[in-house]
Scaffold this motif. Structure first.
Motif, PDB file in Angstrom:
ATOM      1  N   HIS A 111       0.877  -1.350   0.151  1.00  0.00           N
ATOM      2  CA  HIS A 111      -0.213   0.081  -0.054  1.00  0.00           C
ATOM      3  C   HIS A 111       0.804   1.292  -0.036  1.00  0.00           C
ATOM      4  O   HIS A 111       0.573   2.513  -0.210  1.00  0.00           O
ATOM      5  CB  HIS A 111      -0.820   0.027   1.274  1.00  0.00           C
ATOM      6  CG  HIS A 111      -0.264   0.275   2.476  1.00  0.00           C
ATOM      7  ND1 HIS A 111       0.587  -0.799   3.053  1.00  0.00           N
ATOM      8  CD2 HIS A 111      -0.190   1.380   3.281  1.00  0.00           C
ATOM      9  CE1 HIS A 111       1.177  -0.265   4.108  1.00  0.00           C
ATOM     10  NE2 HIS A 111       0.774   0.846   4.411  1.00  0.00           N
ATOM     11  N   LEU A 136      -1.323  -0.898  -4.343  1.00  0.00           N
ATOM     12  CA  LEU A 136      -2.380  -1.147  -3.645  1.00  0.00           C
ATOM     13  C   LEU A 136      -2.884  -0.219  -2.669  1.00  0.00           C
ATOM     14  O   LEU A 136      -3.139  -0.241  -1.367  1.00  0.00           O
ATOM     15  CB  LEU A 136      -2.263  -2.396  -2.898  1.00  0.00           C
ATOM     16  CG  LEU A 136      -2.411  -3.866  -3.734  1.00  0.00           C
ATOM     17  CD1 LEU A 136      -1.985  -5.187  -3.071  1.00  0.00           C
ATOM     18  CD2 LEU A 136      -3.790  -4.062  -4.108  1.00  0.00           C
ATOM     19  N   GLU A 138      -4.378   3.852  -1.296  1.00  0.00           N
ATOM     20  CA  GLU A 138      -5.714   4.294  -0.807  1.00  0.00           C
ATOM     21  C   GLU A 138      -6.847   4.231  -2.140  1.00  0.00           C
ATOM     22  O   GLU A 138      -7.907   3.692  -1.690  1.00  0.00           O
ATOM     23  CB  GLU A 138      -5.749   5.548  -0.328  1.00  0.00           C
ATOM     24  CG  GLU A 138      -6.847   5.793   0.459  1.00  0.00           C
ATOM     25  CD  GLU A 138      -6.748   7.309   1.134  1.00  0.00           C
ATOM     26  OE1 GLU A 138      -7.796   7.631   1.624  1.00  0.00           O
ATOM     27  OE2 GLU A 138      -5.415   7.849   1.174  1.00  0.00           O
ATOM     28  N   ASN A 140      -6.828   2.229  -4.985  1.00  0.00           N
ATOM     29  CA  ASN A 140      -7.181   0.988  -5.207  1.00  0.00           C
ATOM     30  C   ASN A 140      -8.010   0.297  -4.144  1.00  0.00           C
ATOM     31  O   ASN A 140      -9.010  -0.350  -4.517  1.00  0.00           O
ATOM     32  CB  ASN A 140      -5.716   0.188  -5.627  1.00  0.00           C
ATOM     33  CG  ASN A 140      -6.232  -1.108  -5.824  1.00  0.00           C
ATOM     34  OD1 ASN A 140      -6.514  -2.188  -5.096  1.00  0.00           O
ATOM     35  ND2 ASN A 140      -5.834  -1.291  -7.174  1.00  0.00           N
ATOM     36  N   ILE A 141      -7.626   0.518  -2.984  1.00  0.00           N
ATOM     37  CA  ILE A 141      -8.592  -0.196  -1.912  1.00  0.00           C
ATOM     38  C   ILE A 141      -9.893   0.325  -1.741  1.00  0.00           C
ATOM     39  O   ILE A 141     -10.767  -0.549  -1.651  1.00  0.00           O
ATOM     40  CB  ILE A 141      -7.813   0.093  -0.505  1.00  0.00           C
ATOM     41  CG1 ILE A 141      -6.369  -0.855  -0.563  1.00  0.00           C
ATOM     42  CG2 ILE A 141      -8.568  -0.389   0.602  1.00  0.00           C
ATOM     43  CD1 ILE A 141      -6.477  -2.156  -0.803  1.00  0.00           C
ATOM     44  N   ARG A 144     -12.045  -1.247  -4.469  1.00  0.00           N
ATOM     45  CA  ARG A 144     -12.332  -2.547  -4.241  1.00  0.00           C
ATOM     46  C   ARG A 144     -13.577  -2.564  -3.054  1.00  0.00           C
ATOM     47  O   ARG A 144     -14.160  -3.370  -3.167  1.00  0.00           O
ATOM     48  CB  ARG A 144     -11.005  -3.345  -3.859  1.00  0.00           C
ATOM     49  CG  ARG A 144     -10.106  -3.666  -4.776  1.00  0.00           C
ATOM     50  CD  ARG A 144      -8.978  -4.131  -4.232  1.00  0.00           C
ATOM     51  NE  ARG A 144      -7.817  -4.213  -5.134  1.00  0.00           N
ATOM     52  CZ  ARG A 144      -7.375  -5.332  -5.851  1.00  0.00           C
ATOM     53  NH1 ARG A 144      -8.108  -6.190  -5.581  1.00  0.00           N
ATOM     54  NH2 ARG A 144      -6.411  -5.342  -6.589  1.00  0.00           N
ATOM     55  N   ASN A 166     -11.543 -10.251  -2.026  1.00  0.00           N
ATOM     56  CA  ASN A 166     -11.314  -8.731  -2.210  1.00  0.00           C
ATOM     57  C   ASN A 166     -11.479  -8.221  -0.734  1.00  0.00           C
ATOM     58  O   ASN A 166     -10.702  -7.304  -0.421  1.00  0.00           O
ATOM     59  CB  ASN A 166     -12.211  -8.066  -3.152  1.00  0.00           C
ATOM     60  CG  ASN A 166     -11.488  -7.608  -4.320  1.00  0.00           C
ATOM     61  OD1 ASN A 166     -10.407  -7.387  -4.270  1.00  0.00           O
ATOM     62  ND2 ASN A 166     -12.262  -7.676  -5.408  1.00  0.00           N
ATOM     63  N   ILE A 170      -8.847  -5.851   0.813  1.00  0.00           N
ATOM     64  CA  ILE A 170      -9.113  -4.730   1.434  1.00  0.00           C
ATOM     65  C   ILE A 170      -8.479  -4.272   2.710  1.00  0.00           C
ATOM     66  O   ILE A 170      -7.947  -3.276   3.257  1.00  0.00           O
ATOM     67  CB  ILE A 170     -10.281  -4.285   1.539  1.00  0.00           C
ATOM     68  CG1 ILE A 170     -10.934  -4.206  -0.066  1.00  0.00           C
ATOM     69  CG2 ILE A 170     -11.033  -3.345   1.979  1.00  0.00           C
ATOM     70  CD1 ILE A 170     -12.437  -4.610  -0.182  1.00  0.00           C
ATOM     71  N   ALA A 174      -5.049  -2.023   3.747  1.00  0.00           N
ATOM     72  CA  ALA A 174      -5.899  -0.633   4.155  1.00  0.00           C
ATOM     73  C   ALA A 174      -4.980   0.344   4.613  1.00  0.00           C
ATOM     74  O   ALA A 174      -3.935   0.079   5.107  1.00  0.00           O
ATOM     75  CB  ALA A 174      -6.816  -0.850   5.454  1.00  0.00           C
TER      76      ALA A 174
END
Length: 282
Positions: A111, A136, A138, A140-141, A144, A166, A170, A174
C-alpha cells in the motif's frame, strides 16, 4: 494494552490468502502471467539459516507483459523495501532458479508508494535484482471496497469467490491512517455474506481476525470486534484458526531457536580461529 497473540499478523494474513487461494490471489492483484502451480517457499542460505518466501509459484506467459514462463516471488510489504530486503529477495531468486530452472519475477504487493522503496539492486556487474510493484494504495483499496459494498447492497449475497476474497485484500492493505474504520466496514460486509464455502469462510475469518489483532490495541475495542466476527462464524472455523495460530507461533519459536543456534555456532568458530592464531603467534 492487550497482549498480541499472532506473530506478524500481516505476513500471516497474506500467507493464508496465498495458501488457500493462490490462483485467485494472483488474478485479483492483476499480476502478469497465468497461474500454473505453487513452488517451494523454503530458502536455505549459505550460512545454514532457513528463510521462507511469502509466496512462490510458476506462471505461464500471457503474451501481454510476460512472454515466457517464470517463477514468481510475490512478497507482501507493509514497510518500504530497503537494501537488506532486496538482498534477501536476490537470495530467494537463487533458490527459485535452482528449483524451477526458470527466470525469477519479483513482485511486491504494497500500500506504500513505490518511490519510497529501493526498486533495483546491482549484485554483480551482470546481475541485478529488480522489483515489479503492485499499487494497492488508498485509491485502489477504496475502489475494491465500493465494488463489494455495491454487490452486497443490491442483495447479491452469494458473492463469487473473487468478490469475497477482495475483503481480505481490502483489510490487509488498508491505508494505516484509516485501517480501523475500513476493518469495521469489512467486518460488516463479512457478516452479511451467506452460504460461504468452508475454505472461503476460514480464509476470510483468519485474515480479518489477524487484522483486528494488528490494528486494535484497545482491549475493549478488540473484544467487541472479535465477539462480532465469532458470533457469525461456525465454531469449527474458529477452532481451526486458533489451532493454526498456536502451531505457527510454536514453529516460529523453533525456527528462531535453530537460527540462533547457527549464529552462535558461527561466532564460536570465529573465536576458535582467533585463539588458534594467537597460539600460533606464541
Amino acid at each position: 494494552m492487550m497482549k498480541k497473540h499472532i506473530n506478524n499478523p500481516y505476513d500471516y494474513a497474506f500467507g493464508i490468502l496465498y495458501t488457500e487461494f493462490p490462483k485467485e490471489l494472483h488474478e485479483l492483484l492483476n499480476i502478469p502471467g497465468k497461474f500454473k502451480r505453487k513452488s517451494n517457499v523454503k530458502v536455505r542460505l549459505k550460512n545454514g539459516k532457513v528463510l521462507e518466501m511469502d509466496s512462490s509459484y510458476v506462471v505461464d506467459s500471457d503474451f501481454d507483459e510476460l512472454y515466457e514462463p517464470a517463477v514468481v516471488n510475490l512478497e507482501h510489504q507493509s514497510t518500504p523495501v530497503d537494501e537488506e530486503k532486496i538482498k534477501i529477495i536476490g537470495n530467494y531468486n537463487i533458490q527459485q532458479i535452482a528449483d524451477e530452472r526458470l527466470p525469477p519475477f519479483n513482485v511486491i504487493a504494497t500500500h506504500i508508494d513505490k518511490e519510497k522503496s529501493l526498486q533495483k539492486y546491482k549484485r554483480t556487474p551482470t546481475n541485478t535484482t529488480e522489483l515489479y510493484f503492485i499499487d494497492l494504495g488508498e485509491k485502489n483499496i477504496q475502489q475494491r471496497l465500493n465494488t463489494v459494498s455495491n454487490i452486497v447492497r443490491t442483495n447479491e449475497k452469494h458473492l463469487t469467490i473473487k468478490d469475497a476474497l477482495n475483503l481480505g485484500i481490502i483489510v490487509l492493505f488498508a491505508p494505516r491512517d484509516n485501517a480501523r474504520n475500513i476493518t469495521r466496514k469489512v467486518l460488516d460486509l463479512y457478516m452479511q455474506i451467506k452460504h460461504m464455502p468452508k475454505k472461503l469462510e476460514f480464509t476470510l475469518y483468519s485474515v480479518i481476525s489477524a487484522m483486528i489483532n494488528a490494528y486494535f490495541d484497545d482491549e475493549k475495542e478488540y473484544d467487541e470486534l472479535i465477539n462480532m466476527i465469532n458470533y457469525e462464524t461456525e465454531d469449527e472455523i474458529i477452532d481451526k484458526f486458533e489451532t493454526e495460530i498456536r502451531t505457527q507461533n510454536k514453529m516460529k519459536e523453533v525456527e528462531q531457536f535453530a537460527n540462533d543456534a547457527i549464529e552462535e555456532n558461527k561466532q564460536l568458530k570465529a573465536k576458535i580461529k582467533e585463539l588458534e592464531k594467537k597460539l600460533e603467534s606464541k
